[in-house]
Every structure is written in C-alpha cells, then in structure tokens.
Design a protein around this motif. Sequence first.
Motif, PDB file in Angstrom:
ATOM      1  N   LEU A  21      16.914 -11.704   8.467  1.00 47.84           N
ATOM      2  CA  LEU A  21      15.719 -10.924   9.006  1.00 47.84           C
ATOM      3  C   LEU A  21      16.082  -9.478   9.207  1.00 47.84           C
ATOM      4  CD1 LEU A  21      14.645 -13.331  11.782  1.00 47.84           C
ATOM      5  CD2 LEU A  21      13.535 -12.956   9.638  1.00 47.84           C
ATOM      6  N   GLY A  22      17.226  -9.023   9.483  1.00 49.54           N
ATOM      7  CA  GLY A  22      17.680  -7.746   9.824  1.00 49.54           C
ATOM      8  C   GLY A  22      18.359  -6.919   8.792  1.00 49.54           C
ATOM      9  N   THR A  23      18.933  -6.050   9.155  1.00 50.52           N
ATOM     10  CA  THR A  23      19.898  -5.179   8.016  1.00 50.52           C
ATOM     11  C   THR A  23      21.058  -4.676   8.688  1.00 50.52           C
ATOM     12  OG1 THR A  23      18.926  -3.179   8.710  1.00 50.52           O
ATOM     13  CG2 THR A  23      17.695  -4.497   6.896  1.00 50.52           C
ATOM     14  N   THR A  24      22.035  -4.504   7.918  1.00 53.09           N
ATOM     15  CA  THR A  24      23.232  -3.773   8.574  1.00 53.09           C
ATOM     16  C   THR A  24      23.611  -2.466   7.391  1.00 53.09           C
ATOM     17  OG1 THR A  24      25.556  -4.379   9.140  1.00 53.09           O
ATOM     18  CG2 THR A  24      24.810  -5.308   7.026  1.00 53.09           C
ATOM     19  N   LYS A  25      24.428  -1.700   8.154  1.00 51.05           N
ATOM     20  CA  LYS A  25      25.031  -0.295   7.417  1.00 51.05           C
ATOM     21  C   LYS A  25      23.706   0.337   7.183  1.00 51.05           C
ATOM     22  CE  LYS A  25      28.772  -2.569   4.588  1.00 51.05           C
ATOM     23  NZ  LYS A  25      29.252  -2.730   3.043  1.00 51.05           N
ATOM     24  N   ILE A  26      22.641   0.064   6.691  1.00 51.91           N
ATOM     25  CA  ILE A  26      21.679   0.978   6.525  1.00 51.91           C
ATOM     26  C   ILE A  26      20.313   0.194   6.707  1.00 51.91           C
ATOM     27  CG2 ILE A  26      22.441   2.691   5.103  1.00 51.91           C
ATOM     28  CD1 ILE A  26      20.860   1.616   2.674  1.00 51.91           C
ATOM     29  N   LYS A  27      19.199   0.719   7.455  1.00 52.04           N
ATOM     30  CA  LYS A  27      17.999  -0.233   7.428  1.00 52.04           C
ATOM     31  C   LYS A  27      17.199   0.127   6.356  1.00 52.04           C
ATOM     32  CE  LYS A  27      13.993  -0.865  10.390  1.00 52.04           C
ATOM     33  NZ  LYS A  27      12.786  -0.312  11.332  1.00 52.04           N
ATOM     34  N   ALA A  28      17.490  -0.906   5.256  1.00 56.15           N
ATOM     35  CA  ALA A  28      16.850  -0.711   3.949  1.00 56.15           C
ATOM     36  C   ALA A  28      16.916  -2.274   3.280  1.00 56.15           C
ATOM     37  CB  ALA A  28      17.374   0.278   2.982  1.00 56.15           C
ATOM     38  N   ARG A  29      15.917  -2.623   2.596  1.00 54.55           N
ATOM     39  CA  ARG A  29      16.089  -3.788   1.808  1.00 54.55           C
ATOM     40  C   ARG A  29      15.334  -3.547   0.565  1.00 54.55           C
ATOM     41  NH1 ARG A  29      16.827  -9.282   3.558  1.00 54.55           N
ATOM     42  NH2 ARG A  29      18.041  -9.351   5.764  1.00 54.55           N
TER      43      ARG A  29
END
Length: 289
Positions: free
Chosen positions: A266-274
């Motif tokens: 659901l989330g992100t790590t390092k940068i808020k991007a998918r």
Amino acid sequence: MRTIFRFITGIIKFVVCLIFIICLIGAGMAAYAFYIAPDRLTTEDINVESSLVSRDIDIAVIADTHFGAGFEAEDFDKVIDEINAEDVDIVLFLGDLIDDYNRYTIDDFSKGTGDPAVISEKLSEINASLGKFAVFGNHDYGGGAENHYEDIMNAGGFTVLKNESYVLPGTGLRLIGIDDLLLGYGSVSISESATSNMYDLILCHEPDIYDKLTGDDIDFMFAGHTHGGQINIPYLRDEFLPSLGSKYLKGEYSDGISTLYVNPGLGTTKIKARLFAEPEITYLHIKSI
C-alpha cells in the motif's frame, strides 16, 4: 543541393518532434508516478476451491503500509472502508507497518508527530469475523520498531505469528506465519507443520523463500516486501527490489503443488512514487467443495 537540404531539415524536424514526444511521455509518466499512482487503491480477487475447508472463507490481504511522511494515518481510511465493505472473515497483514519507527515517532509530519496509537486505532476499525493476523517485516525490526510492532498490532486486534501456526476452529484452515528473514528470526522449518488434512496458508514478508519451503502439503502462500517493484521499469526497478524480493515480483506464481501470491503493498519507501505497481488489497476466496 536543395534536395539534400530539405532532406536534412526533414530529419532534424523528425528528431525534434520525437524528442518532444518522448519528453512529454516521460513527464506524463512522472506525474502519474508521483501524484496519482501512490494514492490509488486497486483490488485483486483470487478464487480457489478446496475440499479441505468446511465452509467458504473470504480473506483480505494487505502489506507494506510504510506509515510515515509518504503514507499517513488518514490515508489508511480508504483501505478500512474497502475491506469492511467486503465483509471478510479474515484479514492478513504481511509486514512493514511503519517505514522508520524512530523517525515516525520523533519527526513532525504534516499533522504533527507520528503516534503509533493512532495506527492501532485505525487497525482496530477493520472488521473480520474470524480474526486478524500479521507477521513481521524487515522494517518492523529496523529503525527501533522491534520492541513496539507487536504491541501496535495487538492493540489493533491483530495476532502476530512468529514462526508459528494457528488453526481456525471449525474451518479446516491453518495459518502458518514465518517471521522476517532479513532482520528477524524467520525459519522456514515451520512450514513442515502443514498437513494433508487441512488447508495450509503461509504468510511471510519475503517472497523469495517460496523456493525453500518444505513439504508437499502447503496450499497457498502470501508475501509482500517488493512493492511490485514500486517503479516497475527494467533497470530502474532494480534500485527498489530488496533482498529476498527480486525473483518473485508481484502477482501469482505456482510450482504445480502450491501457489504464491505477492501483494504489491500500500505504501512506498525511499520516494513517494509508484509506476506500474499500484497499491493493492488482495482477496482470496476459498470455496468449500
């Protein structure tokens, strides 16, 4: 001479247009990756049949919230609403609750200092008639989280399985939880507790241990950890793929005996991007036959 000049001019115009189009596509993909995809919520339904369960069972699976600046408590509300609307029997969480526990509890985010009690409150709002279960992820050990994660999950109504199995009475379903293998105390030997007379479902944070599971009686395994690549473009995604999460990226895999499904989280790590790896809730529907 004039013909050559026109030819060269045409090539230059073509190259300039091509570069412009590529830049436009790149800008569009970047905008989608940073501003749209991380806030989306997709669902995936998996339907299986088994004579080992005594009733139909509906399971919701979530992973890798990475609560922090990129995923705050209010972002979890749509997840709660989606799961509760499905009226599931069981909810599974596959680890990596908070991105960096020490930073989350000390740094100020947009709505103030991160409070793990708020996360517990949100988790408690998820309904599941037969129970809610979780395992540790590597971020649940790192960043100072090891001594807090289980308490946060317990306060939210989740039972944390650490290299142990749990039989749900009257269902024919056994959950087998493997502890984190990167920073924790994970042991694949617990998979030996699977038997042929029950439907055995393994939950583990890291998917690449699928090849190391022992026995022929494991029916299904869920894992997270990879974020589906997060930025799922060849070469770029290698920067985001973690240890024990580079072989099985996302989706369904089978060895002909058991099935693995990797939830992209659901989330992100390092940068808020998918990119090409949207946040997902996975539903497993086990039909009794």
